[in-house]
Design a protein around this motif. Structure first.
Motif, mmCIF file in Angstrom:
data_model
loop_
_atom_site.group_PDB
_atom_site.id
_atom_site.type_symbol
_atom_site.label_atom_id
_atom_site.label_comp_id
_atom_site.label_asym_id
_atom_site.label_seq_id
_atom_site.Cartn_x
_atom_site.Cartn_y
_atom_site.Cartn_z
ATOM 1 N N ILE A 1 0.837 -1.213 0.000
ATOM 2 C CA ILE A 1 0.000 0.000 0.000
ATOM 3 C C ILE A 1 0.868 1.259 0.000
ATOM 4 O O ILE A 1 0.627 2.189 -0.774
ATOM 5 C CB ILE A 1 -0.970 0.010 1.205
ATOM 6 N N LEU A 2 1.903 1.278 0.835
ATOM 7 C CA LEU A 2 2.788 2.452 0.852
ATOM 8 C C LEU A 2 3.416 2.675 -0.520
ATOM 9 O O LEU A 2 3.498 3.799 -1.007
ATOM 10 C CB LEU A 2 3.907 2.306 1.889
ATOM 11 N N ARG A 3 3.839 1.583 -1.138
ATOM 12 C CA ARG A 3 4.492 1.700 -2.451
ATOM 13 C C ARG A 3 3.521 2.198 -3.514
ATOM 14 O O ARG A 3 3.910 2.934 -4.425
ATOM 15 C CB ARG A 3 5.123 0.359 -2.850
ATOM 16 N N ALA A 4 2.265 1.815 -3.375
ATOM 17 C CA ALA A 4 1.251 2.284 -4.332
ATOM 18 C C ALA A 4 1.031 3.794 -4.169
ATOM 19 O O ALA A 4 0.843 4.523 -5.148
ATOM 20 C CB ALA A 4 -0.060 1.527 -4.130
ATOM 21 N N ILE A 5 1.080 4.270 -2.921
ATOM 22 C CA ILE A 5 0.878 5.703 -2.673
ATOM 23 C C ILE A 5 2.116 6.499 -3.090
ATOM 24 O O ILE A 5 2.017 7.569 -3.675
ATOM 25 C CB ILE A 5 0.540 5.955 -1.179
ATOM 26 N N LEU B 1 5.291 8.766 4.690
ATOM 27 C CA LEU B 1 5.027 7.332 4.796
ATOM 28 C C LEU B 1 6.163 6.718 5.599
ATOM 29 O O LEU B 1 7.332 6.941 5.288
ATOM 30 C CB LEU B 1 4.975 6.701 3.403
ATOM 31 N N LEU B 2 5.840 5.972 6.635
ATOM 32 C CA LEU B 2 6.885 5.399 7.496
ATOM 33 C C LEU B 2 6.696 3.889 7.573
ATOM 34 O O LEU B 2 5.713 3.403 8.144
ATOM 35 C CB LEU B 2 6.803 6.003 8.901
ATOM 36 N N ASP B 3 7.628 3.152 6.985
ATOM 37 C CA ASP B 3 7.490 1.697 6.902
ATOM 38 C C ASP B 3 8.246 1.007 8.034
ATOM 39 O O ASP B 3 9.459 0.818 7.950
ATOM 40 C CB ASP B 3 7.989 1.195 5.548
ATOM 41 N N GLU B 4 7.549 0.639 9.087
ATOM 42 C CA GLU B 4 8.128 -0.017 10.268
ATOM 43 C C GLU B 4 9.442 0.639 10.684
ATOM 44 O O GLU B 4 10.458 -0.048 10.850
ATOM 45 C CB GLU B 4 8.341 -1.520 9.998
ATOM 46 N N PRO B 5 9.433 1.953 10.893
ATOM 47 C CA PRO B 5 10.698 2.655 11.147
ATOM 48 C C PRO B 5 11.301 2.326 12.507
ATOM 49 O O PRO B 5 12.464 2.616 12.731
ATOM 50 C CB PRO B 5 10.300 4.134 11.091
ATOM 51 N N LEU B 6 10.538 1.723 13.397
ATOM 52 C CA LEU B 6 11.062 1.461 14.741
ATOM 53 C C LEU B 6 11.468 0.013 14.944
ATOM 54 O O LEU B 6 11.942 -0.366 16.002
ATOM 55 C CB LEU B 6 10.014 1.842 15.801
ATOM 56 N N SER B 7 11.304 -0.817 13.913
ATOM 57 C CA SER B 7 11.459 -2.256 14.137
ATOM 58 C C SER B 7 12.894 -2.672 14.427
ATOM 59 O O SER B 7 13.116 -3.719 15.019
ATOM 60 C CB SER B 7 10.895 -3.047 12.957
ATOM 61 N N PHE C 1 5.968 3.739 -6.258
ATOM 62 C CA PHE C 1 7.009 2.748 -6.566
ATOM 63 C C PHE C 1 6.448 1.497 -7.215
ATOM 64 O O PHE C 1 7.187 0.587 -7.547
ATOM 65 C CB PHE C 1 7.795 2.356 -5.307
ATOM 66 N N LEU C 2 5.125 1.410 -7.325
ATOM 67 C CA LEU C 2 4.565 0.298 -8.089
ATOM 68 C C LEU C 2 3.259 0.720 -8.731
ATOM 69 O O LEU C 2 2.607 1.663 -8.288
ATOM 70 C CB LEU C 2 4.387 -0.956 -7.213
ATOM 71 N N ASP C 3 2.919 0.046 -9.820
ATOM 72 C CA ASP C 3 1.648 0.285 -10.495
ATOM 73 C C ASP C 3 0.612 -0.650 -9.901
ATOM 74 O O ASP C 3 0.873 -1.835 -9.743
ATOM 75 C CB ASP C 3 1.774 -0.028 -11.993
ATOM 76 N N VAL C 4 -0.566 -0.108 -9.586
ATOM 77 C CA VAL C 4 -1.615 -0.991 -9.095
ATOM 78 C C VAL C 4 -2.215 -1.741 -10.285
ATOM 79 O O VAL C 4 -2.167 -1.271 -11.416
ATOM 80 C CB VAL C 4 -2.693 -0.211 -8.298
ATOM 81 N N SER C 5 -2.774 -2.925 -10.029
ATOM 82 C CA SER C 5 -3.336 -3.728 -11.118
ATOM 83 C C SER C 5 -4.711 -3.204 -11.517
ATOM 84 O O SER C 5 -5.147 -3.354 -12.652
ATOM 85 C CB SER C 5 -3.464 -5.188 -10.696
ATOM 86 N N GLU C 6 -5.396 -2.631 -10.544
ATOM 87 C CA GLU C 6 -6.757 -2.166 -10.761
ATOM 88 C C GLU C 6 -7.049 -1.125 -9.691
ATOM 89 O O GLU C 6 -6.485 -1.191 -8.604
ATOM 90 C CB GLU C 6 -7.703 -3.360 -10.571
ATOM 91 N N GLY C 7 -7.939 -0.183 -9.996
ATOM 92 C CA GLY C 7 -8.344 0.798 -8.990
ATOM 93 C C GLY C 7 -7.623 2.125 -9.154
ATOM 94 O O GLY C 7 -6.775 2.280 -10.034
ATOM 95 N N GLU C 8 -7.981 3.057 -8.272
ATOM 96 C CA GLU C 8 -7.481 4.419 -8.422
ATOM 97 C C GLU C 8 -6.828 4.932 -7.142
ATOM 98 O O GLU C 8 -7.287 4.647 -6.049
ATOM 99 C CB GLU C 8 -8.643 5.351 -8.770
ATOM 100 N N VAL C 9 -5.762 5.717 -7.348
ATOM 101 C CA VAL C 9 -5.079 6.374 -6.241
ATOM 102 C C VAL C 9 -5.231 7.880 -6.447
ATOM 103 O O VAL C 9 -4.942 8.388 -7.545
ATOM 104 C CB VAL C 9 -3.575 6.002 -6.214
ATOM 105 N N PHE C 10 -5.721 8.572 -5.440
ATOM 106 C CA PHE C 10 -5.920 10.015 -5.533
ATOM 107 C C PHE C 10 -5.061 10.752 -4.525
ATOM 108 O O PHE C 10 -4.841 10.271 -3.416
ATOM 109 C CB PHE C 10 -7.391 10.383 -5.238
ATOM 110 N N PHE C 11 -4.586 11.940 -4.947
ATOM 111 C CA PHE C 11 -3.871 12.826 -4.030
ATOM 112 C C PHE C 11 -4.509 14.197 -4.160
ATOM 113 O O PHE C 11 -4.575 14.738 -5.273
ATOM 114 C CB PHE C 11 -2.384 12.883 -4.398
#
Ligand code: ADP
Ligand code: MG
Length: 362
Positions: A47-51, A158-164, A54-64
């Protein structure tokens, strides 16, 4: 006026035959702290990559900000990512790491200096400009990664598990710092974690994920108090989950008895699962409570006793009690009607109808 800054509508992502995102619909408003919470492999990073682009979604829309951005490249999106492994440049010092993005944008020297100073101050690293990355602690590296992202003044971070990668104590400290930072910056954070306590502590809103789907979204209190299904109840906090059925509005049956509850609106005889949180159970003498159990083990946890007990049908009960029990004690558990959380079952409409029929035939 809508405050929605990021929106995903019916988003799917497939790799070959594997569907890793299934009909994701999320809305993210300006200035709040959101968390994607779920076990490893549930689709959070996707999901983060879609926003981020960094990747193309297969279907659906992303809005900003109301504009569809499916075809906007990553470097043109007003979001920045703090990656799980920080992805710092190890051969550059702190200053060069943080200034990197602004130099790429060919900003004037004076502006770069001013913005880097401000970003380092935000993460409490003023004075560390000339330190090598390898000379920093895990927590400091983590802050450099955040400074490097916020210096670009994204509208969404976007923060991807920054504390792990941090140890437990530092992790707690950084949780406070992240929350404070989000409030000071006033920008939107979309944070990813598999740690439910972390999600409950930090977030304005949580999306609970499993298997590429959002299972439930809501405030930490909503999700903790009213889990929508077995997965969420089990994943968020500790719970006792027992099967039963709704007798009628405000009456649920489980453990062979009928109990008053606060839930209504289900079909008569609808099979359900009932959640009782360990801290909502009290121990009392046999005959005075609602479910009789035998105490199996007890651990002192500092501010409560964690007790494991079994009812006569050998179902396990977890109890957090301020009073100790004794191993082998036979006691009653008691709870209030509002402590009973009734959930619909996780099953298809078809299976549901079959189950309902079998109940009615009894
Ligand atoms: P999370 O961040 O919640 O741990 P991810 O979003 O990274 O999960 O991954 C979700 C699922 O997608 C996983 O099962 C993962 O193996 C799969 N996946 C991710 N990237 C790829 C890829 N490039 N090719 C195939 N499968 C992938
Ligand atoms: Mg991930």
């Amino acid at each position: 006026m809508s405050n929605v800054i990021v929106e995903l509508k019916h988003v799917y992502k497939r790799y070959g035959d594997t569907e890793v995102l299934k009909d994701i619909n999320i809305e993210i408003e300006q200035g709040k702290f959101y968390t994607l919470l779920g076990p490893s492999g549930s689709g959070k990073t996707t999901i983060l990559r879609a926003i981020a682009g960094f990747l193309d979604v297969s279907e659906g829309e992303v809005f900003f900000n109301g504009e569809k951005i499916n075809d906007v490249p990553a470097n043109k999106r007003r979001v920045n990512t703090v990656f799980q492994d920080y992805a710092l440049f190890p051969h550059m010092n702190v200053l060069d790491n943080v200034a990197y993005g602004l130099r790429i944008q060919k900003r004037p020297k004076a502006e770069i200096k001013e913005r880097v100073d401000k970003a380092l101050k935000m993460v409490r690293l003023s004075g560390y400009e000339n330190r090598e990355i390898s000379e920093l602690s895990g927590g400091q590296q983590q802050r450099v990664a955040i400074a490097r992202a916020i210096v670009l003044e994204p509208e969404v971070l976007l923060l991807d598990e920054p504390l792990s990668a941090l140890d437990a104590k530092l992790r707690k400290d950084m949780q406070y710092e992240l929350r404070e930072l989000q409030q000071r910056l006033g920008i939107t954070f979309l944070f990813v974690t598999h740690d439910q306590e972390e999600a409950l502590a930090l977030s304005d809103e949580i999306f609970v994920m499993s298997d590429g789907e959002v299972q439930q979204s809501g405030t930490p209190v909503d999700i903790y108090d009213e889990p929508i299904n077995h997965f969420v109840a089990d994943f968020i906090g500790e719970s006792n989950i027992v099967s039963g059925h709704m007798v009628k509005d405000f009456v649920v049956e489980f453990n062979g008895k009928e109990f008053e509850c606060a839930d209504a609106g289900m079909r008569p005889n609808e099979p359900v699962e009932v959640v009782l949180r360990p801290e909502d159970l009290d121990i009392t003498a046999v005959g005075e409570g609602k479910v009789t159990v035998d105490v199996d083990t007890q651990l002192f946890r500092g501010d409560y006793y964690e007790i494991v007990a079994y009812d006569d049908a050998k179902n396990e009960w977890l109890i957090h009690s301020t009073n100790p029990a004794k191993d082998g004690d036979r006691v009653d558990l008691t709870f209030d009607p509002e402590d009973i959380h009734v959930m619909r079952l996780n099953e298809s409409e078809e299976d549901f109808d079959a189950r309902l029929e079998s109940y009615e035939g009894e």
